[in-house]
Design a protein around this motif. Structure first.
Motif, short mmCIF file in Angstrom:
data_model
loop_
_atom_site.label_atom_id
_atom_site.label_comp_id
_atom_site.label_asym_id
_atom_site.label_seq_id
_atom_site.Cartn_x
_atom_site.Cartn_y
_atom_site.Cartn_z
N ALA A 88 0.84 -1.15 0.01
CA ALA A 88 -0.01 0.02 -0.18
C ALA A 88 0.94 1.24 0.04
O ALA A 88 2.16 1.30 0.63
CB ALA A 88 -0.74 -0.11 1.15
N PHE A 89 0.52 2.16 -0.71
CA PHE A 89 1.21 3.39 -0.80
C PHE A 89 0.22 4.54 -0.70
O PHE A 89 -0.57 5.00 -1.32
CB PHE A 89 1.92 3.63 -2.17
N GLY A 90 0.51 5.14 0.57
CA GLY A 90 -0.35 6.57 0.81
C GLY A 90 -1.61 5.96 1.52
O GLY A 90 -2.24 4.89 1.20
N GLN A 91 -2.25 7.09 2.02
CA GLN A 91 -3.67 6.92 2.81
C GLN A 91 -4.29 8.14 2.69
O GLN A 91 -5.08 8.49 3.51
CB GLN A 91 -3.61 6.24 4.15
N ASP A 92 -4.21 8.72 1.47
CA ASP A 92 -5.02 10.07 1.25
C ASP A 92 -6.12 10.04 1.03
O ASP A 92 -6.62 9.06 0.04
CB ASP A 92 -4.21 10.92 0.28
N PRO A 93 -7.27 10.93 1.12
CA PRO A 93 -8.60 10.74 0.48
C PRO A 93 -8.47 11.01 -0.91
O PRO A 93 -7.40 11.54 -1.59
CB PRO A 93 -9.45 12.06 1.19
N SER A 188 3.34 -0.92 7.00
CA SER A 188 2.92 0.39 7.28
C SER A 188 3.95 1.68 7.18
O SER A 188 3.78 2.50 6.82
CB SER A 188 2.11 0.61 8.82
N LEU A 189 5.22 1.15 7.37
CA LEU A 189 6.26 2.22 7.25
C LEU A 189 6.44 2.44 5.81
O LEU A 189 6.67 3.65 5.38
CB LEU A 189 7.59 1.31 7.64
N VAL A 190 6.25 1.39 4.68
CA VAL A 190 6.35 1.77 3.37
C VAL A 190 4.88 2.70 3.01
O VAL A 190 5.26 3.72 2.49
CB VAL A 190 6.19 0.45 2.44
N ARG A 191 3.81 2.24 3.72
CA ARG A 191 2.65 3.05 3.24
C ARG A 191 2.73 4.64 3.59
O ARG A 191 2.59 5.55 2.83
CB ARG A 191 1.53 2.47 4.17
N PHE A 192 3.59 4.93 4.73
CA PHE A 192 3.60 6.32 5.14
C PHE A 192 5.14 6.93 4.96
O PHE A 192 5.45 7.75 5.49
CB PHE A 192 3.44 6.35 6.67
N GLU A 193 5.82 6.36 3.94
CA GLU A 193 6.83 6.81 3.48
C GLU A 193 7.97 7.10 4.45
O GLU A 193 8.59 8.00 4.56
CB GLU A 193 6.78 8.22 2.62
N GLY A 194 8.05 5.86 5.17
CA GLY A 194 9.17 6.11 6.39
C GLY A 194 8.89 6.70 7.66
O GLY A 194 9.65 6.67 8.64
N LYS A 198 3.66 7.52 12.23
CA LYS A 198 2.44 7.30 11.54
C LYS A 198 2.35 5.56 11.61
O LYS A 198 1.04 5.09 11.88
CB LYS A 198 2.42 7.75 10.20
N ALA A 199 3.40 4.87 11.36
CA ALA A 199 3.46 3.55 11.17
C ALA A 199 2.88 2.86 12.54
O ALA A 199 2.23 1.85 12.51
CB ALA A 199 4.60 3.07 10.91
N ALA A 201 1.48 3.96 14.89
CA ALA A 201 0.10 4.62 15.22
C ALA A 201 -1.06 3.57 14.65
O ALA A 201 -2.41 3.47 15.56
CB ALA A 201 -0.38 5.92 14.81
N VAL A 202 -0.66 3.08 13.70
CA VAL A 202 -1.82 1.86 13.14
C VAL A 202 -2.17 0.97 14.15
O VAL A 202 -3.20 0.32 14.43
CB VAL A 202 -1.18 1.30 11.47
N TYR A 203 -0.86 0.42 15.06
CA TYR A 203 -1.19 -0.70 15.80
C TYR A 203 -1.28 -0.22 17.41
O TYR A 203 -1.26 -0.86 18.09
CB TYR A 203 -0.07 -1.75 15.54
N ALA A 204 -1.18 1.18 17.52
CA ALA A 204 -1.25 1.61 19.13
C ALA A 204 -2.35 0.99 19.72
O ALA A 204 -3.55 0.91 19.18
CB ALA A 204 -1.14 3.08 19.07
N GLY A 205 -2.47 0.26 20.93
CA GLY A 205 -3.40 0.07 21.81
C GLY A 205 -3.97 -1.21 21.27
O GLY A 205 -4.80 -1.69 21.98
N VAL A 206 -3.39 -1.83 20.16
CA VAL A 206 -4.01 -3.04 19.75
C VAL A 206 -3.47 -4.48 20.43
O VAL A 206 -2.20 -4.63 20.10
CB VAL A 206 -3.97 -3.04 18.28
N ASP A 207 -4.28 -5.08 21.17
CA ASP A 207 -3.83 -6.21 21.92
C ASP A 207 -3.61 -7.45 20.64
O ASP A 207 -4.54 -8.09 20.33
CB ASP A 207 -4.89 -6.83 22.76
N GLN A 208 -2.34 -7.74 20.56
CA GLN A 208 -1.62 -8.67 19.53
C GLN A 208 -2.31 -8.54 18.20
O GLN A 208 -3.23 -9.20 17.76
CB GLN A 208 -2.06 -10.13 20.33
N PRO A 209 -1.96 -7.90 17.51
CA PRO A 209 -2.16 -7.96 16.00
C PRO A 209 -1.39 -9.03 15.65
O PRO A 209 -0.55 -9.77 16.05
CB PRO A 209 -1.35 -6.65 15.34
N LEU A 210 -1.79 -9.31 14.18
CA LEU A 210 -1.19 -10.66 13.65
C LEU A 210 0.29 -10.33 13.22
O LEU A 210 0.45 -9.12 13.14
CB LEU A 210 -2.19 -11.15 12.61
#
Length: 250
Positions: A88-93, A188-194, A198-199, A201-210
């Protein structure tokens, strides 16, 4: 599954240099497959191939000549193709999205999977093998900022579905694994250009992502099923993720 003439099962994994691809290559090697590890970063591939007794092949799936060279190296039989190369590249509207990001996502996730599938399909049929697509729960439904990636993964899902219909009656299984939130070192690091913040924050507070190994276990399971068993689509999420937009966070 049917084996090649020298009694080795052959698997090809695209995007094998990290994350789900590398974990899947290890899992398949553990089941006795000789794994052709394909990706752009040959240094990482060589290290992985040495570890698992596989073969490192530098291959950019957006380059037809490199895909053709991969197919030539694999030879006349392929028991499993894992179409994993993507991103994935970017997450802009949509209002401000970069068209170049969308084009890159379609070239890698969609056209790349098409190229590799076309190049290896004859070898897969010869082996009574399986094509496994790694899509995403982004193909399940749209979400804000995800139109480009959702579209690319929906197109890849449609490719898997069409291929299954087109090959009905022929000895090829066409399967799809649709992961939800998987924490890897790079996605996520690639998605948000390093941008590490931001990377994270995607997983912040999530109990055991895959993790990548969870998806690799799904790949291993599908790959070792009897040749008449087709897993059309397997959706896998962490317990904390009820949907693309509903995630339990502490």
């Amino acid at each position: 599954m049917t084996t090649s003439t020298d009694d080795r099962k052959i698997a090809v994994v695209t995007g094998a240099s990290s994350g789900i691809g590398a974990a899947s290559a290890r899992a398949l090697a553990g089941e006795g497959f000789t794994v052709f590890c394909a990706a752009r970063r040959i240094d990482r591939l060589t290290e992985l191939a040495d570890e698992i007794g596989g073969v490192a092949i530098a291959c950019d799936v957006t380059d037809q000549a490199q895909v053709d060279a991969l197919a030539e190296a694999v030879g006349p039989r392929c028991d499993v193709l894992l179409n994993n190369a993507g991103g994935a590249f970017g997450q802009d509207p949509i209002e401000t999205a970069d068209v170049a990001d969308w084009e890159q996502m379609y070239q890698i996730n969609v056209a790349g999977s098409l190229r590799v599938t076309q190049a290896l399909l004859g070898a897969i049929e010869q082996a009574h093998g399986a094509v496994i697509f790694i899509t995403s729960t982004a193909a399940e439904t749209a979400y804000e900022g995800g139109a480009g990636y959702c579209g690319a993964k929906s197109a890849e899902r449609s490719m898997a579905g069409s291929l299954r219909l087109e090959l009905a009656g022929r000895p090829v299984r066409v399967c799809e694994i649709s992961p939800g939130m998987v924490r890897t070192d790079e996605f996520s690091l690639v998605r948000f250009e390093g941008d590490q913040a931001k990377a994270d924050a995607v997983y912040a507070g999530v109990d055991q992502p895959l993790v990548a190994e969870d998806i690799a276990e799904c790949v291993r399971w599908i790959a070792t099923l009897s040749e008449y068993v087709n897993i059309d689509r397997l959706v896998i999420r962490p317990r904390a993720q009820a949907s693309n937009w509903k995630v339990a966070r502490s």
